[in-house]
Design an enzyme around this catalytic site. Structure first.
Site, PDB file in Angstrom:
ATOM      1  N   GLN A 111      -3.486 -11.335   3.626  1.00  0.00           N
ATOM      2  CA  GLN A 111      -2.857 -10.879   2.384  1.00  0.00           C
ATOM      3  C   GLN A 111      -2.022 -12.007   1.776  1.00  0.00           C
ATOM      4  O   GLN A 111      -1.033 -12.438   2.379  1.00  0.00           O
ATOM      5  CB  GLN A 111      -1.989  -9.659   2.685  1.00  0.00           C
ATOM      6  CG  GLN A 111      -1.313  -9.022   1.500  1.00  0.00           C
ATOM      7  CD  GLN A 111      -0.384  -7.905   1.930  1.00  0.00           C
ATOM      8  OE1 GLN A 111       0.431  -8.081   2.833  1.00  0.00           O
ATOM      9  NE2 GLN A 111      -0.481  -6.748   1.305  1.00  0.00           N
ATOM     10  N   SER A 114       3.304 -12.560  -0.911  1.00  0.00           N
ATOM     11  CA  SER A 114       4.648 -13.146  -0.972  1.00  0.00           C
ATOM     12  C   SER A 114       4.608 -14.648  -1.223  1.00  0.00           C
ATOM     13  O   SER A 114       3.678 -15.350  -0.811  1.00  0.00           O
ATOM     14  CB  SER A 114       5.394 -12.882   0.337  1.00  0.00           C
ATOM     15  OG  SER A 114       5.645 -11.510   0.510  1.00  0.00           O
ATOM     16  N   SER A 146       0.296 -13.066   7.445  1.00  0.00           N
ATOM     17  CA  SER A 146      -0.107 -12.736   8.815  1.00  0.00           C
ATOM     18  C   SER A 146      -1.593 -13.012   9.016  1.00  0.00           C
ATOM     19  O   SER A 146      -2.429 -12.602   8.206  1.00  0.00           O
ATOM     20  CB  SER A 146       0.161 -11.256   9.111  1.00  0.00           C
ATOM     21  OG  SER A 146       1.523 -10.949   8.938  1.00  0.00           O
ATOM     22  N   GLU A 229      -0.325  -0.062   2.769  1.00  0.00           N
ATOM     23  CA  GLU A 229       0.247  -0.890   3.828  1.00  0.00           C
ATOM     24  C   GLU A 229       1.393  -0.175   4.511  1.00  0.00           C
ATOM     25  O   GLU A 229       1.494  -0.167   5.747  1.00  0.00           O
ATOM     26  CB  GLU A 229       0.735  -2.218   3.244  1.00  0.00           C
ATOM     27  CG  GLU A 229       1.401  -3.129   4.255  1.00  0.00           C
ATOM     28  CD  GLU A 229       1.927  -4.408   3.626  1.00  0.00           C
ATOM     29  OE1 GLU A 229       2.029  -5.418   4.344  1.00  0.00           O
ATOM     30  OE2 GLU A 229       2.249  -4.407   2.423  1.00  0.00           O
ATOM     31  N   GLU A 361      15.632  -3.325   2.653  1.00  0.00           N
ATOM     32  CA  GLU A 361      16.507  -3.215   1.485  1.00  0.00           C
ATOM     33  C   GLU A 361      15.714  -2.767   0.257  1.00  0.00           C
ATOM     34  O   GLU A 361      16.136  -1.879  -0.499  1.00  0.00           O
ATOM     35  CB  GLU A 361      17.199  -4.552   1.215  1.00  0.00           C
ATOM     36  CG  GLU A 361      18.216  -4.965   2.270  1.00  0.00           C
ATOM     37  CD  GLU A 361      17.583  -5.533   3.537  1.00  0.00           C
ATOM     38  OE1 GLU A 361      18.301  -5.712   4.524  1.00  0.00           O
ATOM     39  OE2 GLU A 361      16.354  -5.795   3.532  1.00  0.00           O
TER      40      GLU A 361
END
Length: 391
Positions: A111, A114, A146, A229, A361
């Site tokens: 993936q 980010s 990952s 996910e 968060e």
């Protein structure tokens, strides 16, 4: 027995009849896919039977009882839990052909979401995908990827239009990880392993056929991935599965661990995990009626919190023995699992559970705004073109 259960039973019987001892693992998995037993809730022709998602566990039981071997999902976690549900929702007929290779483990996915400057704020990705003839040329950097070292393909979010607000200018692609211009570098973690990577993309050619969904629809498509996910991470654990099974099992098997002061904490956590498991069952039922919603964020948040507390309790139970560590040598694991590892590893690795799949968060913000209906945070960049935002 319901009509859908009968369909599953018939498919299992047909798959068992078509499986031979001479087949290798990929061929065996292919038989299950072809008979609709890969994802039974997916449409026919896409590895499914079009039945209710709530029957996945029933199908898994029938397949196991028939002695049919299924692929280890940990070897293609991103493919099974994130890429496949997104492709079956938005993919073209040609793109959906890759679902079979995902299930047979012939195509491993990672993936590419980010970035160094866009982790929690995914809509701020700066990786560019620029039109280039019949396709796109992609340049940028991704991080915390990952399994990229083992991946054949990636799901990628990139910016195709910087002249509109950040959420509107994104597109979603399937990217060949073996293409020229893709560089993978490992990131060593506190455990000593390097499950994660940073990935550099330099003028990587992506054909038009690899655009998933419409141009500029990337944020909408990515949210389907992210919701799946979070359900994949936080839901679907059987009773006493995962870390609660490890800790409760150790308590029962080792009388010396049974400190009365820790007993109440173990019981409390058992109840917390059981509540989370039942919430996961409810999510599965909702998934049967469509795509998972923001409630999956609650499952993921509970999973991270419970793992933190359970691995800490395990160290308290095991005492000095739990502090021993096997090696901090740099390692590149082919799959991630906390089961079968030492307590020290589990304690350290659990810290990542509150980051991967969305930080705790940000997850709390999603729950407060999209589940509880509380006022959202003030966002000054919401209606500003991405190119005009301060960098």
């Amino acid at each position: 027995m319901s009509t859908e259960q009968q369909r599953i039973d018939d498919a299992v019987a047909a798959a068992a009849a078509a499986t031979t001892d001479a087949m290798n693992d990929s061929e065996r998995y292919g038989v299950l896919y072809d008979h609709g037993l890969a994802w039974v809730n997916f449409p026919e022709g896409c590895g499914g039977l079009g039945v209710s998602t709530s029957l996945r566990e029933y199908a898994a039981q029938q397949v196991a009882e028939a002695g049919l071997r299924t692929p280890p999902r940990g070897s293609n976690t991103i493919g099974f839990g994130m890429a496949a549900p997104t492709i079956v929702t938005y993919g073209t007929a040609e793109q959906k052909l890759i679902l079979r290779d995902i299930y047979t483990l012939d195509t491993i996915f990672c993936q590419l979401f980010s970035e160094p400057g866009a982790g929690s704020d995914l809509a701020a990705v700066a990786t560019r995908a620029v039109r280039n003839g019949d396709g796109f040329r992609v340049t940028g950097q991704k991080v915390w990827t990952s399994g990229a070292q083992n991946a054949d393909m990636a799901i990628l979010v990139a910016r195709t239009d910087p002249s509109v607000p950040k959420h509107q200018g994104l597109s979603y692609f399937l990217l060949d990880m073996h293409a020229p211009g893709v560089e993978v570098r490992g990131l060593r973690q506190i455990t000593g392993e390097a499950e994660f990577n940073e990935v550099f993309l330099t003028d990587v050619e992506v054909p038009e056929a690899n655009l998933l969904g419409e141009l500029g629809q990337g944020w909408k498509v990515a949210n389907t991935t992210l919701n799946n996910e979070r359900v994949a991470i936080g839901g679907g654990t059987p009773r006493e599965g995962g870390m609660i099974g490890v800790v409760a099992g150790a308590w029962r098997a080792n009388p010396e661990y049974r400190d009365p002061l820790l007993h109440d904490e173990l019981v409390r956590l058992w109840v917390e995990v059981e509540v989370a498991r039942m919430m996961g069952e409810r999510l599965s039922q909702k998934l049967a009626a469509g795509q998972p919603g923001p409630e999956g964020s609650g499952a993921k948040l509970s999973f991270a919190r419970n793992n933190h507390e359970l691995t800490g309790l395990e160290l308290q139970m095991t005492g000095v023995d739990g502090l021993r560590y096997d090696t901090y040598a740099m390692r590149r694991p082919s799959e991630y699992s906390m089961i079968g590892r030492i307590p020290g590893y589990r304690y350290l690795r659990a810290k990542g559970n509150s980051i991967e799949g969305g930080t705790s968060e940000i997850i709390r913000n999603i729950i407060s705004e999209r589940v509880l209906g509380l006022p959202g945070e003030h966002r000054v960049d919401k209606d500003v073109a991405f190119k005009d935002l301060p960098k």
